[in-house]
Write an enzyme that holds these catalytic residues in place. Structure first.
Site, mmCIF file in Angstrom:
data_model
loop_
_atom_site.group_PDB
_atom_site.id
_atom_site.type_symbol
_atom_site.label_atom_id
_atom_site.label_comp_id
_atom_site.label_asym_id
_atom_site.label_seq_id
_atom_site.Cartn_x
_atom_site.Cartn_y
_atom_site.Cartn_z
ATOM 1 N N HIS A 155 0.830 -1.216 0.000
ATOM 2 C CA HIS A 155 0.000 0.000 0.000
ATOM 3 C C HIS A 155 0.868 1.272 0.000
ATOM 4 C CE1 HIS A 155 -3.398 -2.632 0.994
ATOM 5 N NE2 HIS A 155 -2.598 -3.177 1.891
ATOM 6 N N GLU A 289 9.852 7.693 -17.556
ATOM 7 C CA GLU A 289 8.473 8.137 -17.740
ATOM 8 C C GLU A 289 7.950 7.746 -19.121
ATOM 9 O OE1 GLU A 289 8.960 12.065 -14.845
ATOM 10 O OE2 GLU A 289 8.760 12.312 -17.019
#
Length: 466
Positions: A155, A289
């Site tokens: 998480h 990216e």
């Protein structure tokens, strides 16, 4: 006039000619088209369908055309709507009736399937080799920084400490599965459709097994309808590319995070970074990216072909002209991403101290403290609750578990003894996880050996297909 124009009184308009042409895309398959035609001509001569003299003229003419295409001097004409008609029309203009006999016993339907399968095999093989190179880079980083500890996350919250090498090997195993998918795509494409003609086969005595052997196919497709309408092999290739791009996107997402000032785990080399046009201090992970971003287009290529195929009746339909552009794009995009990721991983600088400093935050020893109590007979759920109280105490004091006194521990349970301090040492916590596949040093060493063995086998497999 088009090679199919015999029953037409009028030609198509300039717009519809351009709209219907696949030449701008499928001219990239010229080598496969020429190879298929040469094999077909040789088989026709062997079977006595055309003369050996015609076959020799066809073969020599196709060899010349291949040279012209590679030299950039071949006269591609959009009026010849695809690569097949472009080559055949020029061949016929050069060698006359012999060239006109080349298409005996075949259709553009089985011809394009043959070209596309040969292309899919080549690109799957190329991608397998590029996959191996990236895995080498990841394994190399794992070996160079074997004992480095960093926080593991669930998480996106600190969870438990793990070895950096363990983290790198997780991606090695993802790519290992990607290799298997690419290999399966190669095998799916490795079947000969040539000789199926338009959809029903042909009355000529063709030897499809001869052309299969000449073209390097391992088997012959047994149903002519299926042979000309099947694009499952391209879906397999696109799926393999999509999953691997997704894995690369996950890897790059972590590298992007790790390269931020907040993490500071890695520094990318200048060769794989860019600057800002306004902010002089910036060093941006643009190529990570881009890899992350390019996954979207490859997944889109897969979805596009799935949607194209979903309602097509047997056998060939013009919709299938849309099959190649996405596959060509996906294969090239993934290969470029593999190459970029390999260079980026090879050259990135690892910062062990920053990783270790972060691993000291977030109570990463908590599970081991609970296990300490459970091993002394306390039910794990009760142990979990006790350690939760200790973490709450640390939150209130603004300290770590390692800062608590023995009295603090004993206030929660008399089972705590002085040896609890061993459960708070990160290196000991990591080393204790010796189960198969765990992050313990000995387990990761075993895993690294397995990864290298699998890598060597896949490298040999990819080389054997060249």
């Amino acid at each position: 006039m088009a090679l199919w124009s015999g029953r037409f009184e009028e030609g198509v308009s300039e717009f519809t000619q351009r709209f219907g042409a696949s030449l701008p895309v499928d001219k990239q398959l010229y080598a496969q088209d020429i190879a298929g035609s040469r094999a077909h001509a040789a088989m026709l001569a062997h079977q006595g369908v055309i003369s050996q003299e015609d076959a020799d003229k066809i073969d020599a003419g196709l060899e010349r055309i291949k040279g012209e295409i590679e030299a950039g001097s071949f006269p591609f004409d959009i009026n010849n709507e695809d690569i097949h008609m472009s080559i055949e029309s020029v061949l016929t203009s050069e060698i006359g009736d012999a060239g006109a006999r080349l298409h005996t016993g075949r259709s553009r339907n089985d011809q394009v399937c043959t070209d596309t399968r040969l292309f899919a095999k080549k690109r799957a093989r190329d991608l397998m080799a590029a996959n191996v190179e990236l895995r080498h880079a990841l394994v190399s980083q794992a070996e160079k920084h074997f004992d480095v500890i960093l926080p593991g996350y669930t998480h996106m919250q600190h969870a438990q400490p793990v070895l950096f090498s363990h983290h790198m090997l997780a991606y090695v195993w993802m790519l290992d599965r990607d290799f298997d998918r690419l290999r399966a795509a190669y095998d799916a494409a490795d079947a000969n459709p040539l000789g199926s003609a338009a959809l029903a086969g042909t009355t000529y005595p063709l030897d499809r097994f001869m052309t299969a052997e000449a073209l390097g196919f391992s088997r012959v497709i047994p149903n002519s309808l299926d042979a000309v309408s099947d694009r499952d092999f391209l879906l397999d290739l696109l799926y393999a590319c999509s999953v691997s791009c997704m894995h690369l996107s996950r890897l790059c997402e972590e590298i992007i995070l790790w390269s931020t000032a907040e993490f500071g785990f890695v520094t990318l080399s200048d060769s794989f970074s860019t600057g800002s046009s306004i902010m002089p201090q910036k060093k941006n992970p643009d190529f990570a990216e881009l890899i992350r971003g390019k996954s979207g287009r490859v997944i889109g290529d897969l979805v596009a072909l799935l949607v194209t195929m979903k309602s097509l009746p047997l056998a060939y339909n013009k919709d299938l002209q849309e099959d190649k552009e996405g596959a060509i794009d996906a294969a090239k995009t993934l290969e470029d991403c593999y190459r970029c990721a390999t260079g980026m991983i090879d050259t990135m600088e690892i910062h062990p101290d920053a990783m270790l400093e972060q691993a000291k935050k977030g109570y990463l020893a908590a599970t081991d403290v609970a296990d300490y109590l459970a091993k002394k007979g306390l039910p794990f759920r009760r142990a979990h609750e006790i350690v939760g109280h200790l973490v709450l105490l640390c939150d209130k004091r603004g300290c770590g578990l390692e800062d608590l006194s023995l009295e603090d521990f004993k206030a929660e349970s008399d089972l705590f003894e002085e040896d609890i301090t061993k459960c708070l040492d990160l290196a000991s916590i990591v080393a204790a996880r010796t189960t198969f596949g765990g992050t313990g040093n000995s387990a990761v060493k075993e895993q690294l050996d397995q990864a290298k063995e699998a890598l060597a086998a896949d490298e040999a497999d990819a080389a054997s297909l060249a």
